[in-house]
Design a protein around this motif. Structure first.
Motif, PDB file in Angstrom:
ATOM      1  N   MET A  43       0.822  -1.216   0.000  1.00  0.00           N
ATOM      2  CA  MET A  43       0.000   0.000   0.000  1.00  0.00           C
ATOM      3  C   MET A  43       0.854   1.263   0.000  1.00  0.00           C
ATOM      4  SD  MET A  43      -3.423  -0.021   2.325  1.00  0.00           S
ATOM      5  CE  MET A  43      -2.505  -0.207   3.774  1.00  0.00           C
ATOM      6  N   TRP A  44       1.931   1.256   0.826  1.00  0.00           N
ATOM      7  CA  TRP A  44       2.767   2.448   0.984  1.00  0.00           C
ATOM      8  C   TRP A  44       3.540   2.721  -0.292  1.00  0.00           C
ATOM      9  CZ3 TRP A  44       1.021   5.222   4.577  1.00  0.00           C
ATOM     10  CH2 TRP A  44       0.478   4.625   5.702  1.00  0.00           C
ATOM     11  N   LYS A  45       4.009   1.604  -0.937  1.00  0.00           N
ATOM     12  CA  LYS A  45       4.748   1.752  -2.188  1.00  0.00           C
ATOM     13  C   LYS A  45       3.843   2.413  -3.235  1.00  0.00           C
ATOM     14  CE  LYS A  45       7.646  -1.939  -2.784  1.00  0.00           C
ATOM     15  NZ  LYS A  45       7.818  -3.294  -3.304  1.00  0.00           N
ATOM     16  N   GLU A  46       2.575   1.969  -3.292  1.00  0.00           N
ATOM     17  CA  GLU A  46       1.633   2.524  -4.260  1.00  0.00           C
ATOM     18  C   GLU A  46       1.393   4.009  -3.994  1.00  0.00           C
ATOM     19  OE1 GLU A  46      -2.093   0.412  -4.865  1.00  0.00           O
ATOM     20  OE2 GLU A  46      -0.928  -1.415  -5.168  1.00  0.00           O
ATOM     21  N   LEU A  47       1.254   4.343  -2.705  1.00  0.00           N
ATOM     22  CA  LEU A  47       1.019   5.746  -2.335  1.00  0.00           C
ATOM     23  C   LEU A  47       2.195   6.620  -2.757  1.00  0.00           C
ATOM     24  CD1 LEU A  47      -0.650   5.867   1.169  1.00  0.00           C
ATOM     25  CD2 LEU A  47      -1.414   6.949  -0.935  1.00  0.00           C
ATOM     26  N   VAL A  48       3.414   6.123  -2.495  1.00  0.00           N
ATOM     27  CA  VAL A  48       4.615   6.885  -2.831  1.00  0.00           C
ATOM     28  C   VAL A  48       4.712   7.068  -4.339  1.00  0.00           C
ATOM     29  CG1 VAL A  48       7.128   6.780  -2.848  1.00  0.00           C
ATOM     30  CG2 VAL A  48       5.888   6.257  -0.754  1.00  0.00           C
ATOM     31  N   SER A  49       4.402   5.989  -5.109  1.00  0.00           N
ATOM     32  CA  SER A  49       4.495   6.087  -6.565  1.00  0.00           C
ATOM     33  C   SER A  49       3.458   7.075  -7.086  1.00  0.00           C
ATOM     34  CB  SER A  49       4.331   4.714  -7.209  1.00  0.00           C
ATOM     35  OG  SER A  49       3.001   4.281  -7.084  1.00  0.00           O
ATOM     36  N   LEU A  50       2.268   7.101  -6.455  1.00  0.00           N
ATOM     37  CA  LEU A  50       1.247   8.083  -6.845  1.00  0.00           C
ATOM     38  C   LEU A  50       1.759   9.497  -6.607  1.00  0.00           C
ATOM     39  CD1 LEU A  50      -2.246   6.842  -5.631  1.00  0.00           C
ATOM     40  CD2 LEU A  50      -1.545   7.422  -7.946  1.00  0.00           C
ATOM     41  N   ASP A  51       2.391   9.687  -5.456  1.00  0.00           N
ATOM     42  CA  ASP A  51       2.927  10.979  -5.093  1.00  0.00           C
ATOM     43  C   ASP A  51       4.017  11.404  -6.066  1.00  0.00           C
ATOM     44  OD1 ASP A  51       2.591  13.043  -3.251  1.00  0.00           O
ATOM     45  OD2 ASP A  51       4.507  12.542  -2.300  1.00  0.00           O
TER      46      ASP A  51
END
Ligand SMILES: [Zn+2]
Length: 167
Positions: free
Chosen positions: A155-163
């Motif tokens: 989840m965190w990896k996805e959030l960071v990539s979105l950012d």
């Protein structure tokens, strides 16, 4: 200190190994459950003759199964219970997260009964910790279809990539 390309390879290998370990944990849990069910059924099977002693046969001196109605019925019920316990263990396993073994939640009906070919009805379950989604087909015309498990990225990896894409 190892060059970056090496540590990336090492990291990928570790991640892969972690994935295999999680997969093994899932199957080990099923084996443990089946072993426990087997032990329970064995104990019940062993204590049946003590609780309900086999009947004294007057004219026949063999196995009372198939010759004494009550004894035969009890054996039938016992085999039904045994099949039920094993089925319950497998059914419970199907609706568990493949990563953390928690019960999958929030069933959502997707698709439509009027679009059987494209977008057939399915029920989707998700892990409360976001490890993945299980898609179970409601229509099983072409024989039994195994439920489709799709693991999610971290989840965190996805959030960071979105950012990162926003920048
Ligand atoms: Zn999970």
């Amino acid at each position: 200190m190892a060059p970056i390309s090496f540590s990336v390879a090492e990291c990928g290998r570790l991640e892969k190994r972690a994935g295999v370990q999680e997969y093994m944990k899932y199957w080990a849990y099923l084996v443990a459950k089946l072993a426990l069910a087997g032990l329970f059924l064995y104990r019940v099977g062993r204590s049946l003759p003590v609780l309900l002693p086999p009947p004294k046969m007057r004219f026949y001196t063999g196995e009372p199964f198939g010759h004494d109605l009550v004894y035969t019925l009890i054996m039938f019920v016992y085999s039904l219970v045994a099949a039920g316990v094993v089925w319950l263990a497998i059914w419970d396993q199907r609706y568990r997260c493949r990563t953390c073994l928690r019960k999958l939640r929030m069933p959502i009906l997707t698709g439509d009964w009027t679009h059987i070919l494209l977008g057939r009805p399915r029920t989707e379950y998700i892990c409360p910790f976001g490890h993945g989604t299980l898609k179970v087909d409601e229509v099983q015309i072409t024989g039994h279809l195994a439920p489709d498990w799709q693991p999610h990225e971290d989840m965190w990896k996805e959030l960071v990539s979105l950012d990162d894409t926003k920048k």
